[in-house]
Design a protein around this motif. Structure first.
Motif, mmCIF file in Angstrom:
data_model
loop_
_atom_site.group_PDB
_atom_site.id
_atom_site.type_symbol
_atom_site.label_atom_id
_atom_site.label_comp_id
_atom_site.label_asym_id
_atom_site.label_seq_id
_atom_site.Cartn_x
_atom_site.Cartn_y
_atom_site.Cartn_z
ATOM 1 N N ASN A 295 44.071 26.168 46.038
ATOM 2 C CA ASN A 295 42.686 26.433 45.640
ATOM 3 C C ASN A 295 41.716 25.762 46.596
ATOM 4 O OD1 ASN A 295 42.936 28.115 43.330
ATOM 5 N ND2 ASN A 295 43.557 26.359 42.088
ATOM 6 N N ASP B 146 39.851 36.033 44.433
ATOM 7 C CA ASP B 146 40.135 35.090 43.357
ATOM 8 C C ASP B 146 39.950 35.755 41.992
ATOM 9 O OD1 ASP B 146 40.514 32.374 42.244
ATOM 10 O OD2 ASP B 146 38.416 32.609 41.645
ATOM 11 N N SER C 179 39.071 34.734 38.230
ATOM 12 C CA SER C 179 38.579 33.687 37.343
ATOM 13 C C SER C 179 38.691 34.162 35.900
ATOM 14 C CB SER C 179 37.120 33.353 37.664
ATOM 15 O OG SER C 179 37.005 32.849 38.984
ATOM 16 N N GLY C 180 39.373 33.364 35.078
ATOM 17 C CA GLY C 180 39.579 33.779 33.704
ATOM 18 C C GLY C 180 40.540 34.940 33.619
ATOM 19 N N SER D 98 41.915 38.642 33.713
ATOM 20 C CA SER D 98 41.580 39.750 34.605
ATOM 21 C C SER D 98 41.277 41.025 33.823
ATOM 22 C CB SER D 98 42.726 40.007 35.574
ATOM 23 O OG SER D 98 42.451 41.086 36.430
ATOM 24 N N SER E 194 45.103 35.293 41.885
ATOM 25 C CA SER E 194 44.437 36.109 42.899
ATOM 26 C C SER E 194 44.908 37.542 42.812
ATOM 27 C CB SER E 194 44.711 35.547 44.297
ATOM 28 O OG SER E 194 46.104 35.568 44.570
#
Length: 428
Positions: free
Chosen positions: A112, A129, A131-132, A134, A174
């Protein structure tokens, strides 16, 4: 004067590649140490197991004791955690550590952090990336701190994604990269200038290690990635990065490691000895690279090495179907013959050969001077009659009848061809 190099941990796959790369170098005097009992004891002639591991409070103290005892000039790390530890403690080490600054080592140890640093620099080869949770799956997940492909997985649904988010381990989430995966071996000089990069395919992977690999030619964009990483981090010596293709065929970065890779032996056999050049770089020496370009593939598997407790100074060795087998020279026994020359072990050729043994040795280009004596038995008498009856004597013969007689009559260790590998000393 040779540079005294300590490898830690020397029994890892990385440590064994460093051993293979440096054991014949006249510029290096090689030492190995580990914190656990490992294969390093079978490979390194100068070896020590220490009590402390990388997280022990006295780890650096114990390393310094070895450095002082052996007069070590440089330490080559053979594990990612050791790279970071040596970088953090380089001011208290009594030898040069072949590692980047603590800041750079810390960024490279966490994916990261690596992605964030390169994204800040504006590079576009970082995977997207997640985040949280998907919106779409599959996605790719990998521990932020780790090596190789260990712990990596394709996440196919939000339930598994949530499990990883809640597991307490920092992950990189990712975009899914479906394309082929490559490792790019790189070498930079003492000023941090990238001199050469060598892409290779990770054809077969086991436990996160590329155990089958071959060189490949990749698009020019890979050179741009290598230059971008090199200019950002200014590594010295050997380092590597891994890439994978996205759905559109663009190369995206997986990770960077400022150390030797266990499969750099492929590039070594194509003219670039990464461990040796790393030593030169951290010693401030100038060097250049001379890469070779021809088809080559490397595959690795478990290999047995032995540590025998036998103490011996004399070997009786058969000729027919032993030293000469199926019309060819037994190359393993030839290696042992020269090992015994170096160790001042007396070798006596004992044979019932139908012709003159010396003439046959000459025919196969084997020097008779490798033997302290040649005993030619022509009367049918047992070999046991002429073998010394004492400790420190071995007998090697393909014939079970001969081995049985010598074992019963002389009482010494006897060996068939399938057992002589235990006598080979790989340490260097």
């Amino acid at each position: 004067m040779a540079i005294k190099v300590l490898v830690f941990p020397c029994g890892s796959e990385i440590g064994l590649e460093i051993h293979a790369a440096l054991k014949y170098s006249k510029a290096v005097e090689l030492y190995g140490a580990s914190s656990v009992s490992d294969h390093g004891a079978f490979a390194y002639l100068r070896y020590r197991q220490i009590d402390a591991h990388v997280q022990s409070p006295d780890f650096i103290e114990q390393l310094n004791e070895l450095i002082q005892e052996w007069g070590i000039d440089m330490i080559l790390p053979a594990h990612d955690s050791v790279v970071l530890k040596l970088a953090e403690c380089r001011d208290t080490l009594l030898a040069t550590a072949a590692v980047p600054s603590a800041a750079v080592a810390g960024v490279c140890r966490n994916k990261n952090s690596t992605y964030a640093r390169l994204s800040e620099a504006g590079f576009d080869f970082i995977p997207a990336d997640i985040s949280g949770l998907s919106d779409t799956y599959p996605i790719f997940a990998k521990p932020a701190v780790g090596q190789g492909s260990q712990g990596a997985e394709v996440v196919h649904d939000y339930q598994r994604h949530q499990q990883l988010l809640d597991c307490g381990i920092e992950y990189v989430f990712s975009e899914y990269l479906p394309g082929a995966e490559y490792t790019v071996d790189c070498i930079s000089d003492s000023a941090g200038r990238l001199l050469h990069f060598s892409p290779r395919e990770r054809s077969r992977v086991k436990s996160g290690i590329s155990v089958r690999t071959r060189p490949v030619r990749l698009a020019q964009s890979v050179e741009r990635i290598a230059d971008s990483i090199a200019s950002t981090f200014c590594f010295k010596g050997a380092w590597f990065f891994q890439i994978k293709c996205d759905v559109q065929g663009r190369y995206k970065l997986l990770e960077i490691a400022p150390r030797i890779a266990g499969s750099m032996g492929l590039s070594r056999n194509l003219g670039i000895n990464y461990p040796l050049l790393s030593v030169y770089a951290y010693a401030g020496l100038a060097f250049e690279v001379l890469p070779q370009d021809y088809p080559l593939e490397m595959d690795r598997a478990l290999q047995s090495r032995f540590r025998t407790g036998l103490q011996y100074d004399c070997v009786y060795l058969d000729l027919d179907d032993t030293l000469i087998i199926k019309g060819s020279v037994n190359t393993l026994l030839m290696a042992l013959l020269y090992q015994w020359v170096n160790q001042q072990v007396s070798v006596i050729l004992i044979t019932r050969h139908a012709q003159c043994p010396r003439a046959t040795l000459a025919q196969y280009k084997i020097s008779e001077h490798l033997f302290s004596q040649i005993i030619h038995i022509v009367d049918g008498s047992p070999k046991s009659d002429v073998i010394e009856r004492r400790q420190g004597v071995l007998f090697i013969d393909d014939s079970y009848r001969e081995r049985l007689d010598v074992s019963r009559q002389v009482g010494i260790p006897v060996f068939d061809l399938d057992a002589v590998e235990q006598l080979l000393d790989w340490r260097a």
